[in-house]
Motif scaffolding. Structure first.
Motif, mmCIF file in Angstrom:
data_model
loop_
_atom_site.group_PDB
_atom_site.id
_atom_site.type_symbol
_atom_site.label_atom_id
_atom_site.label_comp_id
_atom_site.label_asym_id
_atom_site.label_seq_id
_atom_site.Cartn_x
_atom_site.Cartn_y
_atom_site.Cartn_z
ATOM 1 N N GLY A 76 0.798 -1.225 0.000
ATOM 2 C CA GLY A 76 0.000 0.000 0.000
ATOM 3 C C GLY A 76 0.824 1.264 0.000
ATOM 4 O O GLY A 76 0.360 2.314 0.466
ATOM 5 N N LEU A 80 0.093 7.396 -6.331
ATOM 6 C CA LEU A 80 -0.581 7.372 -7.636
ATOM 7 C C LEU A 80 -0.370 8.701 -8.355
ATOM 8 O O LEU A 80 -1.320 9.409 -8.690
ATOM 9 C CB LEU A 80 -2.059 7.065 -7.444
ATOM 10 C CG LEU A 80 -2.372 5.795 -6.640
ATOM 11 C CD1 LEU A 80 -3.884 5.561 -6.580
ATOM 12 C CD2 LEU A 80 -1.658 4.583 -7.224
ATOM 13 N N ALA A 269 -7.577 3.152 -10.197
ATOM 14 C CA ALA A 269 -7.037 3.979 -9.110
ATOM 15 C C ALA A 269 -7.901 3.849 -7.856
ATOM 16 O O ALA A 269 -7.382 3.690 -6.736
ATOM 17 C CB ALA A 269 -6.931 5.437 -9.546
ATOM 18 N N GLU A 270 -9.210 3.894 -8.038
ATOM 19 C CA GLU A 270 -10.103 3.779 -6.881
ATOM 20 C C GLU A 270 -10.029 2.373 -6.276
ATOM 21 O O GLU A 270 -10.108 2.210 -5.044
ATOM 22 C CB GLU A 270 -11.534 4.111 -7.283
ATOM 23 C CG GLU A 270 -12.507 4.207 -6.113
ATOM 24 C CD GLU A 270 -12.086 5.223 -5.060
ATOM 25 O OE1 GLU A 270 -12.425 5.001 -3.874
ATOM 26 O OE2 GLU A 270 -11.422 6.235 -5.410
ATOM 27 N N TYR A 272 -7.415 0.538 -6.139
ATOM 28 C CA TYR A 272 -6.200 0.488 -5.321
ATOM 29 C C TYR A 272 -6.358 1.301 -4.037
ATOM 30 O O TYR A 272 -5.890 0.886 -2.974
ATOM 31 C CB TYR A 272 -4.989 0.985 -6.119
ATOM 32 C CG TYR A 272 -3.693 0.852 -5.340
ATOM 33 C CD1 TYR A 272 -3.161 -0.400 -5.080
ATOM 34 C CD2 TYR A 272 -3.024 1.969 -4.864
ATOM 35 C CE1 TYR A 272 -1.978 -0.547 -4.356
ATOM 36 C CE2 TYR A 272 -1.840 1.838 -4.140
ATOM 37 C CZ TYR A 272 -1.321 0.574 -3.891
ATOM 38 O OH TYR A 272 -0.165 0.440 -3.170
ATOM 39 N N ARG A 273 -7.019 2.433 -4.121
ATOM 40 C CA ARG A 273 -7.268 3.228 -2.901
ATOM 41 C C ARG A 273 -8.101 2.422 -1.898
ATOM 42 O O ARG A 273 -7.836 2.448 -0.686
ATOM 43 C CB ARG A 273 -7.957 4.544 -3.254
ATOM 44 C CG ARG A 273 -7.079 5.521 -4.039
ATOM 45 C CD ARG A 273 -7.746 6.867 -4.177
ATOM 46 N NE ARG A 273 -6.962 7.748 -5.034
ATOM 47 C CZ ARG A 273 -7.210 7.972 -6.328
ATOM 48 N NH1 ARG A 273 -8.257 7.381 -6.911
ATOM 49 N NH2 ARG A 273 -6.448 8.780 -7.036
ATOM 50 N N ASN A 274 -9.094 1.700 -2.395
ATOM 51 C CA ASN A 274 -9.894 0.860 -1.511
ATOM 52 C C ASN A 274 -9.040 -0.239 -0.885
ATOM 53 O O ASN A 274 -9.200 -0.567 0.301
ATOM 54 C CB ASN A 274 -11.067 0.240 -2.278
ATOM 55 C CG ASN A 274 -12.136 1.248 -2.634
ATOM 56 O OD1 ASN A 274 -12.270 2.282 -1.973
ATOM 57 N ND2 ASN A 274 -12.899 0.978 -3.671
ATOM 58 N N CYS A 276 -5.842 -0.026 -0.259
ATOM 59 C CA CYS A 276 -4.993 0.612 0.764
ATOM 60 C C CYS A 276 -5.793 0.897 2.047
ATOM 61 O O CYS A 276 -5.276 0.731 3.153
ATOM 62 C CB CYS A 276 -4.395 1.902 0.222
ATOM 63 S SG CYS A 276 -3.182 1.632 -1.084
ATOM 64 N N ARG A 277 -7.048 1.319 1.876
ATOM 65 C CA ARG A 277 -7.899 1.559 3.042
ATOM 66 C C ARG A 277 -8.127 0.257 3.815
ATOM 67 O O ARG A 277 -8.133 0.236 5.056
ATOM 68 C CB ARG A 277 -9.226 2.184 2.613
ATOM 69 C CG ARG A 277 -9.106 3.660 2.251
ATOM 70 C CD ARG A 277 -10.476 4.313 2.093
ATOM 71 N NE ARG A 277 -11.089 3.984 0.827
ATOM 72 C CZ ARG A 277 -10.989 4.720 -0.280
ATOM 73 N NH1 ARG A 277 -10.262 5.829 -0.279
ATOM 74 N NH2 ARG A 277 -11.603 4.355 -1.397
#
Length: 283
Positions: A76, A80, A269-270, A272-274, A276-277
């Motif tokens: 994570g 980006l 991108a979203e 990957y953000r999810n 990481c969260r």
């Protein structure tokens, strides 16, 4: 007594290429293998790639820049900042979802540089430069002075590197030997007719008491359509880009416009953000 060593690199998750290389290496009667970095991504292979890797059981391993990308993305820690970083991050997420934390940690622990003696010769191995596993300083068309940097540490007789996906034999300014095994999963050449050779490339190195007894740059055919079908079956991100690679051998890693279009189309991108969260919530 001759020691026969398979030197390989840049598998890039290509299962069928790696299987073909393993079968060929067995037929050639290798005694050992050395790995010069970049095991995973963007291909579909994760568990199977590790199985083949462990069957080869290389006595020497060095870390490549894509190995770093896998580790940072899986943990994570991939910013980006541009489309290609989203590409690396989402592919690393795919790897993390198909393997264990222990194997990610194993990648992270690989060294950047190794020096060893076989027979009368000392070999230095690094994915690119001894202290830097990225960049284009050692692209085949670069000046000899760039390649002299491979010999600034520990003064090896022979330097072996990878990274540029070109099989190579050349000399430093003082005529020490430089070798590159080429790429198992993504061989590359800027000349179109040479690029058509998309077989799995690796090197067999025979070493005896006098030095290098033989160099055998191996090009092993495999089923590229079967590899693409496997990628589709496993739901690999960026399947359109992998399809282009399987068709032509070319890669679109740094084609920011094309990669960006895929990122937006699939919301990578979203995703990957999810991811990481989710990692943060587990801590």
């Amino acid at each position: 007594m001759v020691k026969r060593i398979a030197v390989f690199s840049d598998v890039h998750g290509n299962v069928h290429a790696f299987e073909a290389m393993l079968a060929d290496a067995k037929k050639q009667g290798i005694d050992d293998s050395w790995f010069v970095g970049d095991l995973l991504m963007p291909g579909p292979g994760v568990k199977t790639i590790w199985q083949i890797f462990d069957e080869l059981n290389p006595s020497v391993v060095v870390r490549g820049n894509w190995d770093d990308l896998v580790v940072n993305g899986a943990r994570g820690k991939m910013p980006l900042v541009k489309p290609s970083r989203v590409y690396f991050a989402r592919l690393a997420q795919y790897v993390a979802e198909h393997t264990s934390k222990d194997l990610i940690d194993r990648l992270a622990a690989w060294p950047l540089h190794r020096v060893l003696k076989v027979g009368s010769l000392t070999f230095g191995l690094s994915h690119n430069l001894p202290d830097l596993d990225m960049g284009q300083a050692l692209f085949p068309t670069q000046p000899t002075e760039n390649f002299d940097q491979l010999f600034e540490r520990e003064m090896p007789d022979v330097a072996i590197y990878a990274h540029v996906h070109h099989a190579l034999l050349r000399y430093a300014s003082d005529e020490r030997v430089i070798l590159n095994p080429g790429s198992v999963g993504e061989p590359f050449n800027g000349w179109d007719r040479l690029q058509k050779d998309t077989r799995a490339h690796y090197l067999i190195l025979d070493i005896d008491s006098q030095g290098i007894a033989n160099l055998n740059f191996r090009h092993v055919p495999y089923d590229r359509q079967a590899e693409l079908d496997l990628a589709k079956q496993f739901g690999v991100p960026y399947i359109y880009l992998y399809q282009r690679t399987m068709a032509t051998g070319r890669v679109d890693t740094h084609n920011q416009e094309l990669v960006d279009s895929q990122n937006k189309k699939y919301g990578y991108a979203e995703e990957y953000r999810n991811y990481c969260r989710h990692l943060a919530d587990k801590k």
